[in-house]
Design a protein around this motif. Structure first.
Motif, short mmCIF file in Angstrom:
data_model
loop_
_atom_site.label_atom_id
_atom_site.label_comp_id
_atom_site.label_asym_id
_atom_site.label_seq_id
_atom_site.Cartn_x
_atom_site.Cartn_y
_atom_site.Cartn_z
N ALA A 54 33.51 2.78 -27.48
CA ALA A 54 34.65 3.69 -27.32
C ALA A 54 34.59 4.38 -25.96
N ARG A 55 33.39 4.74 -25.53
CA ARG A 55 33.23 5.42 -24.24
C ARG A 55 33.58 4.51 -23.07
N GLN A 56 33.24 3.23 -23.19
CA GLN A 56 33.44 2.30 -22.08
C GLN A 56 34.79 1.60 -22.12
N SER A 57 35.52 1.74 -23.23
CA SER A 57 36.73 0.95 -23.40
C SER A 57 37.78 1.16 -22.30
N PRO A 58 37.96 2.38 -21.74
CA PRO A 58 38.94 2.50 -20.67
C PRO A 58 38.60 1.65 -19.44
N VAL A 59 37.31 1.53 -19.13
CA VAL A 59 36.91 0.73 -17.97
C VAL A 59 37.08 -0.75 -18.28
N THR A 60 36.69 -1.17 -19.48
CA THR A 60 36.91 -2.56 -19.88
C THR A 60 38.39 -2.90 -19.84
N ALA A 61 39.22 -2.00 -20.36
CA ALA A 61 40.67 -2.22 -20.37
C ALA A 61 41.22 -2.33 -18.95
N SER A 62 40.73 -1.50 -18.05
CA SER A 62 41.19 -1.55 -16.67
C SER A 62 40.82 -2.89 -16.02
N ALA A 63 39.64 -3.40 -16.35
CA ALA A 63 39.22 -4.69 -15.80
C ALA A 63 40.13 -5.81 -16.28
N LEU A 64 40.49 -5.78 -17.56
CA LEU A 64 41.38 -6.82 -18.08
C LEU A 64 42.77 -6.71 -17.46
N ALA A 65 43.24 -5.47 -17.29
CA ALA A 65 44.55 -5.28 -16.67
C ALA A 65 44.54 -5.77 -15.22
N ALA A 66 43.45 -5.50 -14.51
CA ALA A 66 43.34 -5.97 -13.13
C ALA A 66 43.30 -7.49 -13.06
N GLY A 67 42.86 -8.12 -14.15
CA GLY A 67 42.83 -9.58 -14.23
C GLY A 67 44.16 -10.19 -14.62
N GLY A 68 45.19 -9.35 -14.75
CA GLY A 68 46.54 -9.85 -15.02
C GLY A 68 46.91 -9.94 -16.48
N LEU A 69 46.16 -9.28 -17.35
CA LEU A 69 46.44 -9.35 -18.79
C LEU A 69 47.14 -8.08 -19.27
N GLU A 70 47.93 -8.23 -20.32
CA GLU A 70 48.53 -7.08 -21.01
C GLU A 70 47.51 -6.57 -22.00
N VAL A 71 47.21 -5.28 -21.97
CA VAL A 71 46.00 -4.76 -22.62
C VAL A 71 46.32 -3.73 -23.70
N ARG A 72 45.52 -3.80 -24.78
CA ARG A 72 45.51 -2.76 -25.79
C ARG A 72 44.09 -2.65 -26.33
N ALA A 73 43.78 -1.52 -26.93
CA ALA A 73 42.46 -1.31 -27.53
C ALA A 73 42.62 -0.99 -29.01
N VAL A 74 41.71 -1.50 -29.82
CA VAL A 74 41.73 -1.25 -31.26
C VAL A 74 40.33 -0.83 -31.69
N SER A 75 40.26 -0.04 -32.75
CA SER A 75 38.96 0.48 -33.20
C SER A 75 38.86 0.48 -34.71
N SER A 76 37.63 0.45 -35.19
CA SER A 76 37.32 0.58 -36.60
C SER A 76 36.34 1.73 -36.77
N GLU A 77 36.79 2.80 -37.42
CA GLU A 77 35.87 3.91 -37.68
C GLU A 77 34.77 3.50 -38.64
N GLU A 78 35.12 2.66 -39.61
CA GLU A 78 34.15 2.23 -40.62
C GLU A 78 32.97 1.48 -39.99
N LEU A 79 33.27 0.59 -39.06
CA LEU A 79 32.22 -0.22 -38.44
C LEU A 79 31.75 0.34 -37.10
N TYR A 80 32.34 1.45 -36.68
CA TYR A 80 32.01 2.06 -35.39
C TYR A 80 32.13 1.01 -34.30
#
Length: 266
Positions: free
Chosen positions: A222-248
């Motif tokens: 969760a802490r790193q997801s904004p940076v991972t998302a930015s990398a995917l966006a810079a690679g030309g992809l449309e980006v979203r993030a999803v999470s599971s509280e149960e599985l952390y």
């Protein structure tokens, strides 16, 4: 006192929280009393249970693992759930940084009608297990560094690309449980200074390998997801993030653009 009770007490003294369950698994894995004694000794010495018994439970399946292999984590089952929701029958599925091939095998097992499964990793030891784990689903395994491992005919054809690449910052490796840092390969844990070196490399090349509208799903924190998302966006992809509280668990999903004038329901 029974032999099993003695094993439970030894495991509990070694810090095994689920000593009773582990004792049952060790007994099941043993071929005779001498073999059992050796398995118990390995577990008491701190070797991961999965390495000792030779398999890890993942998405209801038994994945073969062994000494020196990365053990698939339960939180990664969330990535599989998300991937299965996107994979249509016959989809080309690629498990990159596959380790023992658990993600690809689990996705293939859950898609009605099956998929065209590929898996790739740089670690030949892990791939020995991956070949056996993906075999029931007709999977093909490739050895090499990320996309360099892949045959040219896969370029532009991958519908679902699943990735559990290393994302632990180098300086945090020492804080990991000893079962991981002492028994799993460093290449499967160490993600560089901020943990995301491999994520950036994967994001940079993904668009060339994804089919139009294809998806890349990559596990992160969760802490790193904004940076991972930015990398995917810079690679030309449309980006979203999803999470599971149960599985952390947190997964960043990138979609390759569709040709102009086409739409997708994914």
């Amino acid at each position: 006192m029974s032999y099993v009770t003695t094993i439970v007490e030894r495991l509990r003294a070694a810090g095994c929280v689920f000593a009773e369950e582990e004792a049952d698994l060790l007994v099941e894995a043993a071929t005779d009393d001498g073999h059992l004694a050796g398995l118990v000794a390995r577990r008491v010495d701190g070797e991961p249970l999965e390495h000792v018994v030779g398999w890890a439970g993942f998405c209801g399946l038994r994945m073969e693992v062994g000494a020196g292999a990365f053990v698939p984590r339960r939180r990664t089952e969330f990535l599989v759930e998300e991937a299965v929701a996107l994979a249509r029958p016959g989809a080309v599925v690629l498990d990159l940084c596959c380790g023992v091939g658990a993600l690809g095998a689990a996705v293939a097992a859950q898609v009605p009608g099956g998929v065209e499964l590929h898996a790739a990793d740089i670690d030949p030891g892990a791939l020995a297990y991956a070949r056996r784990n993906v075999a029931p689903y007709g999977g093909t395994v490739w050895e090499g560094d990320l996309y360099a491992a892949l045959p040219a005919e896969l370029r532009g054809r991958v519908d679902v690309l699943v990735v559990n690449a290393p994302y632990v910052p180098t300086e945090e490796i020492g804080f990991m449980p000893s079962e991981a840092r002492d028994h799993e390969p460093l290449v499967s844990l160490d993600g560089g200074a901020d943990g995301l070196d491999v994520h950036r490399r994967i994001a940079d090349g993904a668009a060339a390998w994804l089919a139009p509208g294809g998806h890349l799903l990559i596990e992160t924190s969760a802490r790193q997801s904004p940076v991972t998302a930015s990398a995917l966006a810079a690679g030309g992809l449309e980006v979203r993030a999803v999470s599971s509280e149960e599985l952390y668990a947190t997964v960043v999903v990138g979609r390759a653009p569709l040709p102009a004038g086409k739409e997708s329901d994914a």
